[in-house]
Design a protein around this motif. Structure first.
Motif, PDB file in Angstrom:
ATOM      1  N   LYS A 146     -56.370  35.057 -50.113  1.00 28.01           N
ATOM      2  CA  LYS A 146     -57.504  35.919 -49.772  1.00 28.01           C
ATOM      3  C   LYS A 146     -57.639  36.039 -48.256  1.00 28.01           C
ATOM      4  O   LYS A 146     -57.495  35.067 -47.522  1.00 28.01           O
ATOM      5  CB  LYS A 146     -58.792  35.371 -50.378  1.00 28.01           C
ATOM      6  CG  LYS A 146     -58.821  35.499 -51.899  1.00 28.01           C
ATOM      7  CD  LYS A 146     -60.196  35.262 -52.467  1.00 28.01           C
ATOM      8  CE  LYS A 146     -60.185  35.554 -53.966  1.00 28.01           C
ATOM      9  NZ  LYS A 146     -61.517  35.431 -54.577  1.00 28.01           N
TER      10      LYS A 146
ATOM     11  N   GLU B 135     -59.445  47.861 -48.682  1.00 30.01           N
ATOM     12  CA  GLU B 135     -58.400  47.124 -49.403  1.00 30.01           C
ATOM     13  C   GLU B 135     -58.586  45.616 -49.260  1.00 30.01           C
ATOM     14  O   GLU B 135     -58.437  44.867 -50.231  1.00 30.01           O
ATOM     15  CB  GLU B 135     -57.015  47.529 -48.872  1.00 30.01           C
ATOM     16  CG  GLU B 135     -56.575  48.934 -49.247  1.00 30.01           C
ATOM     17  CD  GLU B 135     -56.264  49.070 -50.732  1.00 30.01           C
ATOM     18  OE1 GLU B 135     -55.905  48.065 -51.366  1.00 30.01           O
ATOM     19  OE2 GLU B 135     -56.396  50.187 -51.253  1.00 30.01           O
TER      20      GLU B 135
ATOM     21  N   ASP C 115     -61.571  40.244 -55.763  1.00 27.11           N
ATOM     22  CA  ASP C 115     -60.822  40.180 -57.019  1.00 27.11           C
ATOM     23  C   ASP C 115     -60.649  38.722 -57.444  1.00 27.11           C
ATOM     24  O   ASP C 115     -60.026  37.933 -56.735  1.00 27.11           O
ATOM     25  CB  ASP C 115     -59.456  40.852 -56.831  1.00 27.11           C
ATOM     26  CG  ASP C 115     -58.714  41.031 -58.150  1.00 27.11           C
ATOM     27  OD1 ASP C 115     -59.192  40.512 -59.181  1.00 27.11           O
ATOM     28  OD2 ASP C 115     -57.660  41.691 -58.136  1.00 27.11           O
TER      29      ASP C 115
ATOM     30  N   VAL D 144     -57.075  37.041 -57.785  1.00 30.32           N
ATOM     31  CA  VAL D 144     -56.296  36.681 -56.600  1.00 30.32           C
ATOM     32  C   VAL D 144     -56.617  35.238 -56.225  1.00 30.32           C
ATOM     33  O   VAL D 144     -57.788  34.880 -56.075  1.00 30.32           O
ATOM     34  CB  VAL D 144     -56.620  37.617 -55.419  1.00 30.32           C
ATOM     35  CG1 VAL D 144     -55.875  37.190 -54.167  1.00 30.32           C
ATOM     36  CG2 VAL D 144     -56.290  39.059 -55.771  1.00 30.32           C
TER      37      VAL D 144
ATOM     38  N   THR E  78     -61.720  44.559 -51.311  1.00 26.51           N
ATOM     39  CA  THR E  78     -61.435  44.645 -52.752  1.00 26.51           C
ATOM     40  C   THR E  78     -60.569  43.481 -53.192  1.00 26.51           C
ATOM     41  O   THR E  78     -60.810  42.861 -54.238  1.00 26.51           O
ATOM     42  CB  THR E  78     -60.729  45.977 -53.070  1.00 26.51           C
ATOM     43  OG1 THR E  78     -61.566  47.070 -52.662  1.00 26.51           O
ATOM     44  CG2 THR E  78     -60.449  46.091 -54.560  1.00 26.51           C
ATOM     45  N   ASN E  79     -59.560  43.161 -52.381  1.00 28.05           N
ATOM     46  CA  ASN E  79     -58.685  42.035 -52.698  1.00 28.05           C
ATOM     47  C   ASN E  79     -59.440  40.708 -52.631  1.00 28.05           C
ATOM     48  O   ASN E  79     -59.213  39.810 -53.445  1.00 28.05           O
ATOM     49  CB  ASN E  79     -57.503  42.027 -51.729  1.00 28.05           C
ATOM     50  CG  ASN E  79     -56.478  40.973 -52.065  1.00 28.05           C
ATOM     51  OD1 ASN E  79     -56.602  39.824 -51.647  1.00 28.05           O
ATOM     52  ND2 ASN E  79     -55.461  41.359 -52.809  1.00 28.05           N
TER      53      ASN E  79
END
Length: 199
Positions: free
Chosen positions: A157, A142, A149, A152, A145-146
């Motif tokens: 981050k 998670e 991205d 974001v 992936t964040n």
């Protein structure tokens, strides 16, 4: 004698594993703010854990906020909380069974009952290692992936923190300790005590 030594080695590894799992469960740095882009010059460092979020300020002050609402947390965080607590409970149960199954101890009954206790403790350690590995892997996935991205903002981050690495290492210790306990009692060997129990 070699089997006894391996059992003691497995017990020490499992003990290190449960201690690491408990520390990882309580640590607030499962993810830490990433130093990317404009964040490099920021005066605030943030950490997020399973139970609390902490912030370091440029003044040297440190504050933490507990996560009271469980239902407002994302699914991976709720799962991580549950599985890490279950991991600690199962590993503690495994330690109790392992102390009965150690060949170098006098308590725990005859050889057959010790063998059964050792195999059961090995199963508990392996299951606890799996329960520790799942949240660490899901949490890491998670966070990464964040981080990758592009939608974001850089200020939101994070990257995996030290607690995640402690959880991975603890899972490895529990897996190896459990495997040693299971393998140290493999095979059917009937000694005098076993023959007395069968009669």
């Amino acid at each position: 004698m070699a089997s006894t030594g391996m059992q003691i080695f497995g017990f020490v590894l499992a003990l290190l594993g449960i201690m690491g799992a408990m520390v990882a469960t309580l640590l607030p740095n499962w993810k830490v703010s990433a130093d990317v882009g404009s964040n490099i010059i920021t005066a605030i460092s943030q950490m997020q854990g399973l139970w609390m979020d902490c912030t370091w300020y440029s003044t040297g002050m440190f504050s933490c906020t507990l996560k009271y609402s469980v239902l407002s947390l994302p699914a991976y965080l709720q799962t991580a909380r549950t599985t890490m607590v279950l991991c600690c409970v199962l590993a503690a149960m495994g330690l109790c069974l392992a102390s009965l199954g150690l060949k170098c101890t006098r308590w725990g009954g005859g050889r057959r009952s010790k063998r059964h206790a050792a195999i059961a403790s090995g199963g508990c350690f392996i299951a606890a290692g799996f329960l520790c590995l799942v949240p660490a892997s899901w949490f890491t996935n998670e966070v990464i992936t964040n981080f990758l991205d592009s939608s974001v903002p850089e200020s939101n981050k994070f990257e995996p923190g030290g607690a995640v690495y402690v959880a991975f290492i603890s899972a490895g210790f529990l897996f190896v300790g459990g495997s040693i306990f299971c393998m140290s009692c493999s095979g059917k060997r009937h000694g005098p005590q076993d023959l007395q129990e069968l009669q």
